[in-house]
Design an enzyme around this catalytic site. Structure first.
Site, PDB file in Angstrom:
ATOM      1  N   ARG A 169       4.507   0.424  -6.289  1.00  0.00           N
ATOM      2  CA  ARG A 169       4.268  -0.975  -5.553  1.00  0.00           C
ATOM      3  C   ARG A 169       2.970  -1.871  -5.271  1.00  0.00           C
ATOM      4  NH1 ARG A 169       6.717   2.121  -0.589  1.00  0.00           N
ATOM      5  NH2 ARG A 169       5.221   0.651   0.895  1.00  0.00           N
ATOM      6  N   TRP A 207      -3.429  -2.512  -0.933  1.00  0.00           N
ATOM      7  CA  TRP A 207      -2.905  -3.638  -1.946  1.00  0.00           C
ATOM      8  C   TRP A 207      -3.788  -4.682  -0.791  1.00  0.00           C
ATOM      9  CZ3 TRP A 207       0.413  -7.999  -0.709  1.00  0.00           C
ATOM     10  CH2 TRP A 207       0.932  -8.544  -2.300  1.00  0.00           C
ATOM     11  N   GLU A 262       7.960 -12.906 -13.853  1.00  0.00           N
ATOM     12  CA  GLU A 262       6.950 -11.944 -13.267  1.00  0.00           C
ATOM     13  C   GLU A 262       5.698 -11.253 -14.089  1.00  0.00           C
ATOM     14  OE1 GLU A 262       8.629  -9.925 -10.110  1.00  0.00           O
ATOM     15  OE2 GLU A 262      10.937  -9.904 -11.436  1.00  0.00           O
ATOM     16  N   HIS A 311      18.815 -35.462 -14.601  1.00  0.00           N
ATOM     17  CA  HIS A 311      17.988 -36.972 -13.422  1.00  0.00           C
ATOM     18  C   HIS A 311      16.727 -36.315 -12.954  1.00  0.00           C
ATOM     19  CE1 HIS A 311      21.773 -37.127 -11.905  1.00  0.00           C
ATOM     20  NE2 HIS A 311      21.915 -35.841 -12.205  1.00  0.00           N
ATOM     21  N   LYS A 313       5.932  -3.896  -5.221  1.00  0.00           N
ATOM     22  CA  LYS A 313       7.256  -4.008  -4.914  1.00  0.00           C
ATOM     23  C   LYS A 313       8.253  -3.923  -4.046  1.00  0.00           C
ATOM     24  CE  LYS A 313      11.326  -2.414  -6.814  1.00  0.00           C
ATOM     25  NZ  LYS A 313      12.125  -3.480  -7.945  1.00  0.00           N
ATOM     26  N   LYS A 373      12.440 -13.288 -14.335  1.00  0.00           N
ATOM     27  CA  LYS A 373      11.984 -11.895 -14.603  1.00  0.00           C
ATOM     28  C   LYS A 373      10.787 -12.384 -15.940  1.00  0.00           C
ATOM     29  CE  LYS A 373      13.130  -9.583 -13.080  1.00  0.00           C
ATOM     30  NZ  LYS A 373      13.802  -9.987 -11.569  1.00  0.00           N
ATOM     31  N   ASN A 391      -1.302   0.676   6.388  1.00  0.00           N
ATOM     32  CA  ASN A 391      -0.700  -0.634   5.288  1.00  0.00           C
ATOM     33  C   ASN A 391      -0.050  -1.434   6.857  1.00  0.00           C
ATOM     34  OD1 ASN A 391       0.495   0.894   3.223  1.00  0.00           O
ATOM     35  ND2 ASN A 391       2.247   1.656   3.990  1.00  0.00           N
ATOM     36  N   GLY A 392      -0.549  -2.707   6.384  1.00  0.00           N
ATOM     37  CA  GLY A 392       0.263  -3.872   7.572  1.00  0.00           C
ATOM     38  C   GLY A 392      -1.327  -4.458   8.343  1.00  0.00           C
ATOM     39  N   GLU A 411      17.191 -16.250 -12.216  1.00  0.00           N
ATOM     40  CA  GLU A 411      16.877 -15.037 -12.062  1.00  0.00           C
ATOM     41  C   GLU A 411      16.436 -15.096 -14.096  1.00  0.00           C
ATOM     42  OE1 GLU A 411      16.171 -12.493 -10.842  1.00  0.00           O
ATOM     43  OE2 GLU A 411      16.320 -10.727 -11.487  1.00  0.00           O
ATOM     44  N   CYS A 419       0.916  -1.325   0.081  1.00  0.00           N
ATOM     45  CA  CYS A 419      -0.037  -0.036   0.195  1.00  0.00           C
ATOM     46  C   CYS A 419       1.295   1.484  -0.058  1.00  0.00           C
ATOM     47  CB  CYS A 419      -0.583  -0.341   1.218  1.00  0.00           C
ATOM     48  SG  CYS A 419      -2.175  -1.206   1.874  1.00  0.00           S
TER      49      CYS A 419
HETATM   50  C1  AGP Z   1      12.198  -9.202  -8.096  1.00  0.00           C
HETATM   51  O1  AGP Z   1      11.794  -8.833  -9.547  1.00  0.00           O
HETATM   52  C2  AGP Z   1      11.015  -9.217  -8.074  1.00  0.00           C
HETATM   53  N1  AGP Z   1      10.244  -8.411  -7.404  1.00  0.00           N
HETATM   54  C3  AGP Z   1      10.819  -9.806  -6.192  1.00  0.00           C
HETATM   55  O2  AGP Z   1      11.538 -11.078  -6.143  1.00  0.00           O
HETATM   56  C4  AGP Z   1      11.801  -9.830  -4.948  1.00  0.00           C
HETATM   57  O3  AGP Z   1      12.936  -9.122  -5.720  1.00  0.00           O
HETATM   58  C5  AGP Z   1      12.089  -9.922  -3.936  1.00  0.00           C
HETATM   59  O4  AGP Z   1      10.706  -9.265  -3.545  1.00  0.00           O
HETATM   60  C6  AGP Z   1      12.988  -9.006  -2.741  1.00  0.00           C
HETATM   61  O5  AGP Z   1      12.053  -7.445  -2.785  1.00  0.00           O
HETATM   62  P1  AGP Z   1      13.883  -6.601  -1.639  1.00  0.00           P
HETATM   63  O6  AGP Z   1      14.961  -6.969  -2.379  1.00  0.00           O
HETATM   64  O7  AGP Z   1      13.550  -5.181  -1.563  1.00  0.00           O
HETATM   65  O8  AGP Z   1      13.605  -7.947  -0.823  1.00  0.00           O
END
Ligand code: AGP
Length: 613
Positions: free
Chosen positions: A27, A74, A493, A509, A608, A490, A100-101, A486, A2
């Site tokens: 976010r 959110w 996501e 395997h 984010k 990418k 938030n939270g 990674e 949020c």
């Molecule tokens: C990666 O593209 C994602 N946005 C997600 O996996 C991110 O790396 C993860 O949530 C960790 O976030 P941070 O680096 O802010 O701790």
């Protein structure tokens, strides 16, 4: 997570809040709303949907005045809807809250308030907060005390900003645990409160960060910070050096594309002021690392989530190879509950772009509880992961707005390399000249990245051929195995394609059964110590009909002859190769998602910064 924006001052809060919330859109959210003191009433406008919907509502039914608070939600408790959107107003219309939270004990509080005759209008946990404050205020407490007593009742990680008709010259902000940050902006006879710096950067660069279990009573002239026990706290003012333009898209279609191309700059910046190329030395002052401490460390536990964890996997190889210190990588959400056996001679190294990821912070706190040294590599200055640590390394990439991490993957790779060199140097394990050679390789990195990014058009062509792909495998070995993970993350996501990163040696395997003409296989095969193995991996994938996209070093004709598509990268010292091999994978994911017309910067279901479990 949020977004929150609050304003108190002589100006109309409505446009300030709406623009601030726009800067927090990255976010991720599903509803939006704001409240302002309009004359002698608190007016609220809110609905499910994006900020454009909220702007429509405000245009049809305008509100103006100050102070004001706004929110992008959110959903955690209660589906996205107008009645669950924030802000939430108390029954008497005296107090209004954004949050938030998660209030973990909201059911207990709700029962208690129900018994007092309080009417609940939403399914949210947030509503318990506004009714608590209103109830306490009606018993005669002033806004500060009523707020503080209410905050002390909340369990879980929460950020709250509220205002009240009874004391319209104030807003109150509070932070309890790690539900994202609270940044207080200091203006000229006006003040701001927000969940992140970009929301207020156009108004001020002077900010105060609230620590956990702190609250601030804010009026036009300043902020009085105190603990939830009521003890005053001297406010530490930070100056934000970011360039507000850095948080804009410029000539790019998406923040992600801009941030991919910013990596020449961000890699330069993460080196800046830390490498003495003349004397071949590394200097990381914020780490507070003494030779004695460097010699004491017996094990390093790297903890992180998502992309940051994959950077950590590269870091493990670098630290063990260069500094000869045993190193393990612990996913934050697992480490926090795994009852790890830590010692005072251990170091826990957290990696986090936002510095607010709940699982990573909890893993740090587990390290603190067991007496380990805490280090962090963070991007967000003032974030909890920065302030919890005994020493930190700033990624220095500037704001990363796109939800998919790009520059916040490559910068920590360089930071981890520098950390390994520094530790090795302080522990005396580098052979003569070894340090100078390692440091000299660092000088190459920004140029190697730039030369790779210039080849975007070649990646775009391959992306076009893979636009409708449904599954994809990414294979790598050794230091490029985490890059396979990674690259898969990418793609999945932002394009929602089922993509899987796998250790190439593991394919035989079982997973090799997946390969056929419908399964593209991305193979990371730069000239590194695992090259020969990867070449045979390409052969195995081809023998089963797979379409192979090989990431290979310039001039590698063997790989080009074997693969269906080749993505060349400049030859790079192998310990720095992930910084370069990941770039075509970032671009590949970006262009596939863009071709599919998806919301690249704010992918569905993602945020984010994941500040809740
Ligand atoms: C990666 O593209 C994602 N946005 C997600 O996996 C991110 O790396 C993860 O949530 C960790 O976030 P941070 O680096 O802010 O701790």
């Amino acid at each position: 997570m949020c977004g929150i924006v609050g304003y108190i001052g002589p100006r109309n809060a409505t446009p300030i809040i709406l623009n601030g919330l726009k800067r927090l859109e990255y976010r991720g959210y599903d509803s939006a709303g704001l409240a302002v003191l309009d004359g002698d009433r608190i007016e609220v406008r809110r609905d499910a949907g994006k900020l454009a919907r909220l702007e429509e509502i405000v245009a049809q039914d305008p509100i103006a005045g100050a102070p004001g608070i706004g929110h992008t939600r959110w959903a955690t408790h209660g589906a996205p809807s107008a009645r669950n959107a924030h802000p939430h107003l108390g029954n008497s219309g005296q107090v209004v809250v954004v949050h938030n939270g998660i209030v973990e004990n909201y059911l207990e509080l709700r029962e208690e308030l129900d018994a007092e005759g309080v009417r609940f209008d939403s399914e949210t946990d947030t509503e318990t907060i506004v009714h608590l404050v209103e109830h306490l205020q009606s018993s005669g407490l002033d806004l500060a005390d009523a707020s503080r007593q209410a905050f002390c009742r909340l369990k879980g990680a929460n950020v709250v900003v509220l205002m009240s008709l009874a004391e319209p010259d104030k807003i109150v902000a509070a932070r309890i645990g790690n539900a994202g940050g609270v940044v207080i902006g200091i203006g000229e006879e006006e003040m701001f409160a927000a969940s992140d710096i970009p929301a207020i950067l156009e108004h001020t660069r002077q900010v105060i960060f609230l620590e956990s279990r702190q609250m601030a009573v804010i009026d036009c002239s300043g902020a009085q910070v105190q603990t939830l026990d009521g003890h005053p706290v001297p406010a530490q003012v930070h100056t934000i050096s970011w360039d507000p333009v850095a948080a804009e898209k410029g000539e790019y279609r998406h923040f992600m594309q801009k941030e991919i191309h910013e990596q020449v700059r961000s890699l330069t910046d993460t080196l800046a002021g830390r490498v003495d190329f003349e004397n071949g030395a590394v200097n990381l002052p914020e780490l507070n690392l003494t030779p004695e401490k460097a010699r004491q460390v017996e094990r390093i536990f790297i903890t992180a989530c998502g992309t940051a964890a994959y950077a950590g996997m590269v870091g493990k190889i670098l630290i063990e190879r260069i500094a000869r210190i045993p190193c393990s990588v612990e996913i934050g959400s697992e480490f926090r509950y795994s009852n790890p056996l830590l010692k005072a001679t251990d170091a826990v190294l957290a990696i986090s772009q936002s510095g607010e990821t709940a699982d990573t912070l909890a893993a740090m706190e587990e390290g603190r509880r067991q007496g380990a040294t805490l280090w962090s590599i963070v991007n967000a200055i003032g974030s909890q992961a920065m302030r919890l640590a005994d020493g930190y390394i700033s990624m220095q990439t500037g704001p990363e707005i796109g939800v998919a991490s790009t520059k916040a993957f490559t910068a920590p790779l360089v930071d981890l390399y520098m950390l390994a060199v520094l530790l090795a140097d302080l522990r005396g394990v580098l052979p003569d000249g070894g340090r100078r050679a390692l440091v000299s390789d660092l000088r190459l990195v920004p140029d190697l990245a730039g030369r790779t990014l210039e080849r975007e058009a070649e990646v775009e062509k391959i992306a076009a051929s893979l636009k409708d792909v449904r599954d994809c495998l990414f294979l790598g070995r050794g230091i490029n195995m985490p890059v396979a993970y990674e690259g898969a993350l990418k793609l999945k996501e932002i394009s929602y394609v089922h993509a899987e990163g796998y250790p190439a040696g593991e394919m035989k395997h079982g997973p090799i059964a997946l390969i056929d003409e419908h399964m593209p296989v991305v193979c990371l095969a730069p000239k590194d110590p695992w090259y020969d193995k990867m070449i045979s991996q390409i052969q195995q994938a081809k023998a089963r009909g797979g379409t192979v996209i090989a990431v290979a070093s310039d001039g590698d004709e063997l790989a080009a002859a074997m693969a269906d598509h080749i993505l060349y990268v400049p030859e790079t010292p192998w310990m720095l190769s992930p910084v370069v091999t990941v770039l075509p994978l970032q671009l590949l994911a970006y262009h596939i998602a863009a071709l599919r017309g998806l919301d690249v910067d704010q992918p569905r279901n993602l945020a984010k910064s994941v500040t809740v479990e």
